[in-house]
Structures are given as structure tokens and as C-alpha cells.
Design a protein around this motif. Structure first.
Motif, PDB file in Angstrom:
ATOM      1  N   GLU A 498       0.986  14.982  17.063  1.00 17.99           N
ATOM      2  CA  GLU A 498       2.063  14.357  16.300  1.00 17.99           C
ATOM      3  C   GLU A 498       1.602  14.121  14.862  1.00 17.99           C
ATOM      4  OE1 GLU A 498       4.228  11.729  19.786  1.00 17.99           O
ATOM      5  OE2 GLU A 498       2.697  10.795  18.529  1.00 17.99           O
ATOM      6  N   GLU A 499       2.511  14.269  13.916  1.00 16.16           N
ATOM      7  CA  GLU A 499       2.205  14.023  12.514  1.00 16.16           C
ATOM      8  C   GLU A 499       3.316  13.181  11.897  1.00 16.16           C
ATOM      9  OE1 GLU A 499      -0.371  17.675  10.874  1.00 16.16           O
ATOM     10  OE2 GLU A 499       1.692  18.233  11.401  1.00 16.16           O
ATOM     11  N   LEU A 500       2.932  12.275  11.002  1.00 20.75           N
ATOM     12  CA  LEU A 500       3.897  11.329  10.447  1.00 20.75           C
ATOM     13  C   LEU A 500       3.711  11.184   8.949  1.00 20.75           C
ATOM     14  CD1 LEU A 500       6.089   9.137  11.285  1.00 20.75           C
ATOM     15  CD2 LEU A 500       4.231   7.492  11.072  1.00 20.75           C
ATOM     16  N   GLN A 501       4.834  11.123   8.240  1.00 21.71           N
ATOM     17  CA  GLN A 501       4.865  10.752   6.834  1.00 21.71           C
ATOM     18  C   GLN A 501       5.740   9.503   6.724  1.00 21.71           C
ATOM     19  OE1 GLN A 501       5.575  14.121   4.052  1.00 21.71           O
ATOM     20  NE2 GLN A 501       5.748  15.354   5.905  1.00 21.71           N
ATOM     21  N   ALA A 502       5.295   8.504   5.984  1.00 23.74           N
ATOM     22  CA  ALA A 502       6.014   7.237   5.928  1.00 23.74           C
ATOM     23  C   ALA A 502       6.089   6.705   4.508  1.00 23.74           C
ATOM     24  CB  ALA A 502       5.345   6.203   6.832  1.00 23.74           C
ATOM     25  N   LEU A 503       7.267   6.207   4.161  1.00 21.14           N
ATOM     26  CA  LEU A 503       7.501   5.520   2.898  1.00 21.14           C
ATOM     27  C   LEU A 503       7.875   4.078   3.192  1.00 21.14           C
ATOM     28  CD1 LEU A 503       9.670   8.184   1.037  1.00 21.14           C
ATOM     29  CD2 LEU A 503       7.380   7.446   0.350  1.00 21.14           C
ATOM     30  N   GLU A 504       7.382   3.168   2.373  1.00 21.49           N
ATOM     31  CA  GLU A 504       7.723   1.755   2.563  1.00 21.49           C
ATOM     32  C   GLU A 504       7.754   1.051   1.213  1.00 21.49           C
ATOM     33  OE1 GLU A 504       6.224  -2.269   4.966  1.00 21.49           O
ATOM     34  OE2 GLU A 504       5.160  -0.364   5.204  1.00 21.49           O
ATOM     35  N   GLY A 505       8.682   0.120   1.075  1.00 23.25           N
ATOM     36  CA  GLY A 505       8.755  -0.696  -0.122  1.00 23.25           C
ATOM     37  C   GLY A 505       9.277  -2.072   0.226  1.00 23.25           C
ATOM     38  N   GLY A 506       8.829  -3.081  -0.509  1.00 20.17           N
ATOM     39  CA  GLY A 506       9.276  -4.422  -0.192  1.00 20.17           C
ATOM     40  C   GLY A 506       8.916  -5.435  -1.250  1.00 20.17           C
ATOM     41  N   VAL A 507       9.359  -6.657  -1.009  1.00 22.15           N
ATOM     42  CA  VAL A 507       9.100  -7.767  -1.916  1.00 22.15           C
ATOM     43  C   VAL A 507       8.845  -9.006  -1.081  1.00 22.15           C
ATOM     44  CG1 VAL A 507      11.576  -8.301  -2.093  1.00 22.15           C
ATOM     45  CG2 VAL A 507       9.990  -9.117  -3.864  1.00 22.15           C
ATOM     46  N   LYS A 508       7.986  -9.857  -1.579  1.00 19.80           N
ATOM     47  CA  LYS A 508       7.678 -11.103  -0.893  1.00 19.80           C
ATOM     48  C   LYS A 508       7.690 -12.255  -1.881  1.00 19.80           C
ATOM     49  CE  LYS A 508       4.692 -13.377   2.325  1.00 19.80           C
ATOM     50  NZ  LYS A 508       3.593 -13.268   3.259  1.00 19.80           N
ATOM     51  N   TYR A 509       8.204 -13.397  -1.416  1.00 22.87           N
ATOM     52  CA  TYR A 509       8.252 -14.608  -2.236  1.00 22.87           C
ATOM     53  C   TYR A 509       7.579 -15.740  -1.483  1.00 22.87           C
ATOM     54  CZ  TYR A 509      10.010 -18.895  -4.321  1.00 22.87           C
ATOM     55  OH  TYR A 509      10.097 -20.146  -4.886  1.00 22.87           O
ATOM     56  N   LEU A 510       6.732 -16.478  -2.167  1.00 26.15           N
ATOM     57  CA  LEU A 510       6.096 -17.655  -1.596  1.00 26.15           C
ATOM     58  C   LEU A 510       6.307 -18.819  -2.541  1.00 26.15           C
ATOM     59  CD1 LEU A 510       4.340 -19.074   0.487  1.00 26.15           C
ATOM     60  CD2 LEU A 510       2.332 -18.341  -0.794  1.00 26.15           C
ATOM     61  N   GLY A 511       7.137 -19.789  -2.116  1.00 27.37           N
ATOM     62  CA  GLY A 511       7.412 -20.963  -2.924  1.00 27.37           C
ATOM     63  C   GLY A 511       6.878 -22.213  -2.269  1.00 27.37           C
ATOM     64  N   ASN A 512       7.385 -23.339  -2.679  1.00 26.52           N
ATOM     65  CA  ASN A 512       6.945 -24.621  -2.156  1.00 26.52           C
ATOM     66  C   ASN A 512       7.601 -24.882  -0.806  1.00 26.52           C
ATOM     67  OD1 ASN A 512       5.796 -27.130  -1.910  1.00 26.52           O
ATOM     68  ND2 ASN A 512       7.298 -28.148  -3.219  1.00 26.52           N
ATOM     69  N   GLY A 513       6.935 -24.505   0.271  1.00 31.06           N
ATOM     70  CA  GLY A 513       7.465 -24.716   1.612  1.00 31.06           C
ATOM     71  C   GLY A 513       8.361 -23.605   2.106  1.00 31.06           C
ATOM     72  N   ILE A 514       8.549 -22.546   1.339  1.00 26.51           N
ATOM     73  CA  ILE A 514       9.424 -21.441   1.737  1.00 26.51           C
ATOM     74  C   ILE A 514       8.691 -20.116   1.539  1.00 26.51           C
ATOM     75  CG2 ILE A 514      11.557 -20.191   1.267  1.00 26.51           C
ATOM     76  CD1 ILE A 514      12.827 -22.754   0.400  1.00 26.51           C
ATOM     77  N   THR A 515       8.738 -19.295   2.562  1.00 25.80           N
ATOM     78  CA  THR A 515       8.230 -17.930   2.473  1.00 25.80           C
ATOM     79  C   THR A 515       9.350 -16.986   2.874  1.00 25.80           C
ATOM     80  OG1 THR A 515       5.992 -18.620   3.060  1.00 25.80           O
ATOM     81  CG2 THR A 515       6.515 -16.288   3.290  1.00 25.80           C
ATOM     82  N   ALA A 516       9.601 -15.974   2.056  1.00 23.76           N
ATOM     83  CA  ALA A 516      10.650 -15.006   2.355  1.00 23.76           C
ATOM     84  C   ALA A 516      10.152 -13.610   2.031  1.00 23.76           C
ATOM     85  CB  ALA A 516      11.913 -15.319   1.564  1.00 23.76           C
ATOM     86  N   SER A 517      10.625 -12.639   2.781  1.00 28.01           N
ATOM     87  CA  SER A 517      10.232 -11.260   2.522  1.00 28.01           C
ATOM     88  C   SER A 517      11.324 -10.322   2.986  1.00 28.01           C
ATOM     89  CB  SER A 517       8.914 -10.916   3.232  1.00 28.01           C
ATOM     90  OG  SER A 517       9.104 -10.898   4.631  1.00 28.01           O
ATOM     91  N   ALA A 518      11.341  -9.142   2.398  1.00 27.45           N
ATOM     92  CA  ALA A 518      12.271  -8.084   2.798  1.00 27.45           C
ATOM     93  C   ALA A 518      11.603  -6.746   2.520  1.00 27.45           C
ATOM     94  CB  ALA A 518      13.582  -8.190   2.024  1.00 27.45           C
ATOM     95  N   SER A 519      11.804  -5.802   3.409  1.00 26.84           N
ATOM     96  CA  SER A 519      11.194  -4.485   3.230  1.00 26.84           C
ATOM     97  C   SER A 519      12.053  -3.414   3.874  1.00 26.84           C
ATOM     98  CB  SER A 519       9.782  -4.448   3.830  1.00 26.84           C
ATOM     99  OG  SER A 519       9.837  -4.651   5.231  1.00 26.84           O
ATOM    100  N   VAL A 520      11.880  -2.193   3.398  1.00 21.00           N
ATOM    101  CA  VAL A 520      12.548  -1.012   3.940  1.00 21.00           C
ATOM    102  C   VAL A 520      11.484   0.041   4.210  1.00 21.00           C
ATOM    103  CG1 VAL A 520      14.247   0.802   3.527  1.00 21.00           C
ATOM    104  CG2 VAL A 520      14.658  -1.500   2.653  1.00 21.00           C
ATOM    105  N   PHE A 521      11.563   0.704   5.366  1.00 24.48           N
ATOM    106  CA  PHE A 521      10.604   1.764   5.657  1.00 24.48           C
ATOM    107  C   PHE A 521      11.325   2.982   6.211  1.00 24.48           C
ATOM    108  CE2 PHE A 521      10.811  -0.854   9.487  1.00 24.48           C
ATOM    109  CZ  PHE A 521      10.953   0.081  10.501  1.00 24.48           C
ATOM    110  N   TYR A 522      10.740   4.135   5.958  1.00 23.01           N
ATOM    111  CA  TYR A 522      11.290   5.409   6.427  1.00 23.01           C
ATOM    112  C   TYR A 522      10.145   6.245   6.983  1.00 23.01           C
ATOM    113  CZ  TYR A 522      13.269  10.116   6.325  1.00 23.01           C
ATOM    114  OH  TYR A 522      13.682  11.381   6.668  1.00 23.01           O
ATOM    115  N   ASN A 523      10.275   6.655   8.241  1.00 26.65           N
ATOM    116  CA  ASN A 523       9.255   7.466   8.901  1.00 26.65           C
ATOM    117  C   ASN A 523       9.817   8.839   9.245  1.00 26.65           C
ATOM    118  OD1 ASN A 523       7.549   5.232   8.873  1.00 26.65           O
ATOM    119  ND2 ASN A 523       8.143   4.579  10.929  1.00 26.65           N
ATOM    120  N   HIS A 524       9.080   9.872   8.894  1.00 25.81           N
ATOM    121  CA  HIS A 524       9.435  11.237   9.266  1.00 25.81           C
ATOM    122  C   HIS A 524       8.329  11.775  10.162  1.00 25.81           C
ATOM    123  CE1 HIS A 524      10.806  15.374   9.107  1.00 25.81           C
ATOM    124  NE2 HIS A 524       9.591  15.747   8.715  1.00 25.81           N
ATOM    125  N   CYS A 525       8.661  11.976  11.429  1.00 28.92           N
ATOM    126  CA  CYS A 525       7.667  12.427  12.410  1.00 28.92           C
ATOM    127  C   CYS A 525       8.056  13.796  12.946  1.00 28.92           C
ATOM    128  CB  CYS A 525       7.569  11.436  13.570  1.00 28.92           C
ATOM    129  SG  CYS A 525       6.303  11.870  14.782  1.00 28.92           S
TER     130      CYS A 525
END
Length: 703
Positions: A498-525
Motif C-alpha cells: 500500500e502507498e499513501l500521499q497525504a495533505l493536511e492543514g490546520g490552525v490551533k488557538y490557545l487562550g486563557n482557559g480555552i483551547t480550540a483547533s480545526a484541521s482538514v486532511f486528504y489522503n490518496h491511497c
């Protein structure tokens, strides 16, 4: 949860996990400084870390000179160790305190609360579980113990038969996405590393718990430290009658197992050396786990693990060599207790299948700093040797099976060689990590193949981090996929890797008592391997191992973690609330006549919620809820028990809870899994346990 404390006047240094040589990728020269995480933050506890000036000055000669306030976890997913604020690869870390607070009895159960991880359980309390990441299957991830690859080339079904109990674990690290240039083969979609505890003082610990269905678990550990030396030895025993019986009325999901583990370290200013040795033995009724021809299947596994690792701490060139040997032994009984006796209508020539796998590995990892950054050069040699009664090519000379009158008649030996070159460019707010891995395997005369990867991250201020990556990887077929052609199965020994190529991108925020993140990924196998059944073939249909040409996976992950006791300091009841969600879709839909064992049965939706409460004083309540919807279908008998009916997987939601009294020297708890007694299926037509209630205690005694 993260302890989001500001460091305006003086830096806050986390010494508890500083410079542990057994951290994730330790055999590759990696190190981890861990803060505090919660179980439900698995999907958003990505690898962004607080790296203050003082920490970087001590641990990284390429440290930038600005404070980075992004999480308190310093982990890297590259070959060369970087401060976490600099690192571009994202890693999930779960800490010991949060493992102990979760309503779980095994590592398998714990990973159910990771939104990007699919835990398909065939039996209770981790008796037999398939674990995958981001829409893959159990064969497509690398499993490590203290940084040592312990994957079994025979099959990934029993990969989580660790020689350690949950109480022995210091933390769990999860790398999501391809890790070819970090781990080579088998890390197609990620890696999971189990890091065990090392004593900080002389201490004896013991625990015991019991509950529904005759469940019992008990164990003890002794930790000794003296100067530059540490030693730990632990043992554990667990058993259960199981929750199900076969048509004849006999137990067929019962299990019994024992574990033993020893580890030691020597450390001075120039060198750190560590070693471990462990045993794991498990017997379990496997119901109809591997086919419906028998509802009284049984399996016995015995595994041993040994490893020696070292790290140099002086000079410009840093070396991290390691050597290991893992042995896996398995006896599968298609008809429990009946060897060489075939019941009427049986299709097996011999009822018992025996397998033995020996895996030997040597690797040398190195890195050095120069004007243009930090460069890592690494090499690894891994030999996999299997003998079996059913798998592999015929042996020229048979090998006797200990304590039986049988011989191993088949086998397979293959060697994997890999070389890695990686370079890291570090600027004040920008990190670029790029490299290649060259892999050659002796199986099927495979030529040398090269797989590149690149990771980049950019920090905005002290609270936001953007990241992106492109990575490639491969996986060699397991021996089961190549040769298992009995009992309604037909394997193809000419399967492609099996062979895989993968793309991923995202953002993360860390504030006072709050952590949030979002990401998108694409895998071609391409050449995805799976077992499929064509129902159009009727009674002649068998499960076949095939390469599924190309499969594309698109996924979205999002998470939000709130430290309520920090956001609302006037109250003391609410401690934290964590929410996470993963959505995936694959563009190769399952044809109506095709059933899949894993690849086409992925989780399209998974939602996880965690609420931590402090009821009174040291009395805490943890509640965890997960909802998931799986694609695909399975075959079951109709109400009359005669005709086969194809059914779609139905979505389900489960609630688990744990009430605990957490004193300094002892802990008491009562917990319930599947609180509302939900009927659900993780794998095929195998019903999962209803409400399961347990109670227990643990104690620590300083020597």
C-alpha cells in the motif's frame, strides 16, 4: 486538559517529564516535555507547545529568542528533536493523571475517546480489538512500546497485547497521518506509542478491581531508584467470564491473561541507557471473530519483548542507537478444545493453527547542528521471521512446535532496510522540516523506494499557530493477508504494498482557559488491501484479500476544550468540558454486492464529549459520551436463524462514567461502561456488552 497559566514574569518549566529518553521517537533521537492533558483532548491536543527561553536554552542549541505560548506539550514528529514551539508536525499526548481518571480498563478502551481513532472491539476489556486512524485499518499504524516498534508482521489483530497494565503507563502519544520518514513501513496512517513509568522514588503500588461478568483485575509494581540507576518491575492478572454464550450454552467471550514487565535505566551527564523486558499471555474465547462457521472459536497468545536503547548527550554529533527482539506466539482454535477432530460439516483440515514470529531490529539515529539548521541521518535494519502451520511458503525443513506433536510446516522471512535524511530550517516564527526515507524490502524482490515529506508551521503572536504538511508512506502486506487461505478465506500472495500521499492543514488557538483547533486532511491511497466478500457468489462466496486500487479520503476535525474552573473561578463544581468531532468521506463507495472487513467500513461521523466535575473535596465525577456512525454492512442470520441477511451499520451513542475518591496515597472508584445499556455493533454481527459495572482501589506506599 492544558494548564493554561501565563508566564509574564518568570518562565514555567515542566521538569516532571524533562529529557526522558524513552519518549516517542526516543529511538530516533526525540524527546518530550509533557504538561497536563485530559482524555477527551486526544483529538485536539496537537503538538504545539509552550517553549520558554530558559527551556529552549537548556534543550535546544537552535532555540529562538522569543517566548511561544502555544500549549504546554513539547513534542516533535520529526527525526531530529526540536522544541515544540518550533515543530511543524502535530502529535496528541495523553498524560498519566488523565488515563487514571478515565472509566477504562485497557489501552484499547482509552483510545475510544479519540475522535480520529476507530476502535473496533470484538471482545470486552481489550480481549481482541482492531484500532485504526483516519479511515484506515488495524494493519496501517505502527505500535510502539517506549519508542520500540512492536508490530507483528503476521497480523495487527493482537497488536495491543502489551506486557504492561494501564496503571504502568506514564503517557500515550498518537501521531496522526503518514509517518514514513519517521518509522518507515507499517506507519501508513500514523503511530501510537505507549510510554511506561520510571520511578522517581522507592515505592510499591498495588491495585485491584472487580465487577460484572466475573471480571477481576489486580496488579502490583515496585520502583527502586538509587543515584544514576532506576529499576521497575510489575505484574498483572485479569480475567472475566465474558458476556456471551454460544448456541450450546458455553462461554465464548471469556478471557484470562497475565503480564510481567521489567525496565531499568542508567543516566549521567554524557549518556543515558535504558532497557526493558516484558511478557504477555492471554487466552480468550473468540466467539465468531474470524468467521461464522464456528461460534466456539478460541485463541491463545504469548508475547515477549526485549530492547536496549542509548542516547549520547555530549559532542556535536548526537547518537541514539537501539536494538530489540520481539517474539509473538499464537494458537488459534476454530473449534475450541478440538485439535485434529473435525465436527460434522467442518471445513478445516486441522482445527488448530499455530504461528510464531520473531522480529529483530537494529537502528542508529543521529543528528547534528550547523549553520543552515539541524540535520538528521538515520538507518534501520529489521528482520521478520515467521513459521506457521498454515501461513507462508512450504519449509524445506519442518520445525517442531513445543509441547505438541505437531510441526511448523510453512514460513516466511523478510528483511526491511531503511535510510532517512531530514533537514530542519528554524526561523523566529516559521519552521520548515523536510526529508526523505528510502526503503527496500526483501519480500517479492522489492526494489528501493523513496518517500518524501515536508512539514511547515507559522506562529502568529503567542496564541495562534497555522500548520500544513505533505507526507508519503508505504505498508508491506501482513503475512495473513498474503497467505491465509483456509476456513472460507482466500489470500493472494502477490499483493502489492500500500502507498499513501497525504495533505493536511490546520490552525490551533490557545487562550486563557480555552483551547480550540480545526484541521482538514486528504489522503490518496493506492493498492489499499482489504478482505472482501462478493454476495453474488452465493454459498460459494469466500473472503478474498485484494488490492483496492485507489481510495481517496477527505476528513475534517474540530475540537473545543474549556477549563471551566478557570473561566468561572467563582464556582468549584465544573472542572472542564471538552468537545471534539471528526467527519470523513471516501470516494470509493461500497457496491451493493460487496462486503468489506475494514477498508470500506470506516467511521463517517464521530463525536466525543467529556465533562469533569468535582462533587466535593476529593470526590470527582467523569462522564464521557461518544456517538458514531459507520459506513458499510455486515451479514447476519434472520429471526428464524436460517437465511443470511445483509444489514447496514446503525449509528449509536454510549455513555461511560467514573466516580472516584482521589487521596494522595490511595484511590477508590466505581464506574460504569455503557450506562444506558445500549445495544450496538462494532464489528459485523457480534453484539457488544451491555452495562458493565466495576469498583476498585489502588494504594501507593513509599519505601
Amino acid at each position: 486538559m492544558y494548564n493554561n497559566k501565563k508566564t509574564s514574569s518568570s518562565p514555567m518549566k515542566f521538569k516532571h517529564f524533562t529529557r526522558k529518553g524513552y519518549a516517542l521517537f526516543a529511538c530516533l533521537g526525540k524527546e518530550v516535555i509533557v504538561g497536563t492533558l485530559s482524555v477527551a483532548t486526544l483529538t485536539y491536543a496537537k503538538a504545539d507547545g509552550i517553549s520558554t527561553q530558559s527551556i529552549m536554552a537548556e534543550t535546544d542549541s537552535l532555540a529562538t529568542h522569543s517566548e511561544i505560548a502555544l500549549d504546554e506539550v513539547r513534542v516533535t514528529g520529526s527525526r531530529a528533536p526540536l522544541t515544540h514551539g518550533q515543530a511543524a508536525r502535530m502529535i496528541t499526548v495523553l498524560e498519566q493523571k488523565d488515563i487514571q481518571a478515565a472509566p477504562v480498563q485497557s489501552i484499547n478502551d482509552l483510545l475510544k475517546y479519540a475522535a480520529s481513532v476507530d476502535v473496533r472491539q470484538r471482545g470486552p476489556i481489550g480481549a481482541q480489538t482492531d484500532i485504526s486512524i483516519r479511515g484506515g485499518n488495524q494493519e496501517q499504524i505502527t505500535i510502539l512500546l517506549n519508542g520500540i516498534n512492536i508490530c507483528d508482521p503476521q497480523t495487527g489483530h493482537n497488536a495491543f497485547d502489551f506486557p504492561v497494565d494501564v496503571s504502568d503507563i506514564e503517557r500515550i502519544e498518537v501521531l496522526e497521518g503518514p509517518a514514513g520518514r519517521v518509522f518507515g513501513t507499517s506507519s501508513l496512517l500514523g503511530a501510537i506509542n505507549i510510554v511506561t513509568k520510571h520511578p522517581k522514588q522507592n515505592k510499591i503500588s498495588a491495585h485491584a478491581e472487580a465487577g460484572s461478568y466475573g471480571y477481576f483485575n489486580g496488579g502490583t509494581s515496585i520502583g527502586l531508584t538509587s543515584g544514576k540507576w532506576t529499576n521497575t518491575i510489575s505484574g498483572n492478572y485479569t480475567r472475566s467470564d465474558g458476556y456471551n454464550r454460544n448456541k450450546a450454552g458455553r462461554l465464548n467471550t471469556d478471557f484470562e491473561g497475565a503480564k510481567a514487565f521489567y525496565q531499568g535505566t542508567y543516566s549521567d551527564k554524557d549518556t543515558r541507557v535504558s532497557w526493558h523486558a516484558g511478557l504477555s499471555m492471554r487466552d480468550f474465547g473468540s466467539n465468531t471473530f474470524y468467521g461464522t462457521g464456528s461460534d466456539d472459536q478460541f485463541e491463545h497468545t504469548f508475547k515477549s519483548y526485549t530492547a536496549l536503547q542509548a542516547d549520547t548527550r555530549c559532542g556535536k554529533l548526537h547518537l541514539s542507537p537501539s536494538v530489540y527482539w520481539n517474539r509473538n506466539m499464537d494458537r488459534f482454535e476454530y473449534f475450541r478444545g478440538l485439535d485434529n477432530i473435525i465436527p460434522e460439516g467442518g471445513t478445516y483440515g486441522v482445527a488448530y493453527n499455530y504461528h510464531r514470529t520473531d522480529v529483530y531490529g537494529v537502528n542508529l539515529n543521529s543528528y547534528f547542528d550547523w549553520t543552515l539548521g539541524r540535520t538528521a541521518v538515520c538507518a534501520e535494519l529489521r528482520n521478520e521471521d515467521l513459521v506457521s502451520t498454515t501461513l507462508g511458503e512450504p519449509l524445506e525443513q519442518h520445525k517442531h512446535i513445543h509441547n505438541t506433536d505437531r510441526d511448523y510446516t510453512n514460513g516466511l522471512n523478510r528483511t526491511n532496510i531503511s535510510f532517512t535524511l531530514e533537514h530542519n530550517i528554524l526561523l523566529e516564527r516559521f519552521t520548515l522540516s523536510a526529508g526523505i526515507v528510502a526503503v527496500k524490502n526483501s519480500w517479492n524482490q522489492m526494489n528501493m523506494r523513496v518517500y518524501p515529506g515536508i512539514d511547515a508551521s507559522y506562529r502568529i503572536g503567542n496564541n495562534v499557530k497555522f500548520y500544513a504538511s505533505y507526507n508519503t508512506s508505504l505498508r508491506m502486506p501482513s503475512v495473513t493477508e498474503l497467505y491465509y487461505s483456509v476456513g472460507g478465506h482466500k489470500a493472494d500472495k502477490n499483493l502489492k504494498p500500500e502507498e499513501l500521499q497525504a495533505l493536511e492543514g490546520g490552525v490551533k488557538y490557545l487562550g486563557n482557559g480555552i483551547t480550540a483547533s480545526a484541521s482538514v486532511f486528504y489522503n490518496h491511497c493506492k493498492n489499499m488491501i482489504d478482505w472482501i466478500l462478493d454476495t453474488n457468489e452465493g454459498n460459494d462466496a469466500v473472503w478474498k484479500s485484494v488490492n483496492f486500487t485507489k481510495i481517496n479520503t477527505l476528513g475534517v476535525e474540530a475540537s473545543l476544550a474549556m477549563k471551566l474552573n478557570q473561566l468561572i473561578p467563582q464556582q468549584h463544581l465544573l472542572k472542564s468540558l471538552d468537545l471534539s468531532y471528526t467527519y470523513m468521506t471516501q470516494d470509493k463507495d461500497e457496491p451493493a454486492n460487496i462486503q468489506s472487513r475494514s477498508t470500506l467500513e470506516y467511521l463517517r461521523h464521530k463525536f466525543v464529549a467529556n465533562l469533569d466535575l468535582n462533587i466535593w473535596s476529593k470526590l470527582d465525577l467523569t462522564m464521557k459520551y461518544r456517538w458514531q456512525k459507520r459506513t458499510g454492512s455486515f451479514t447476519r442470520k434472520d429471526n428464524s436463524g436460517g437465511n443470511a441477511v445483509v444489514s447496514k451499520f446503525k449509528p449509536y451513542g454510549l455513555m461511560d462514567a467514573r466516580l472516584s475518591w482521589n487521596a494522595d496515597k490511595y484511590k477508590l472508584f466505581v464506574e460504569a461502561n455503557n450506562v444506558f445499556n445500549t445495544k450496538y455493533y462494532d464489528f459485523g454481527s457480534l453484539p457488544q456488552p451491555g452495562t458493565w459495572i466495576m469498583a476498585g482501589a489502588s494504594v501507593d506506599i513509599n519505601l
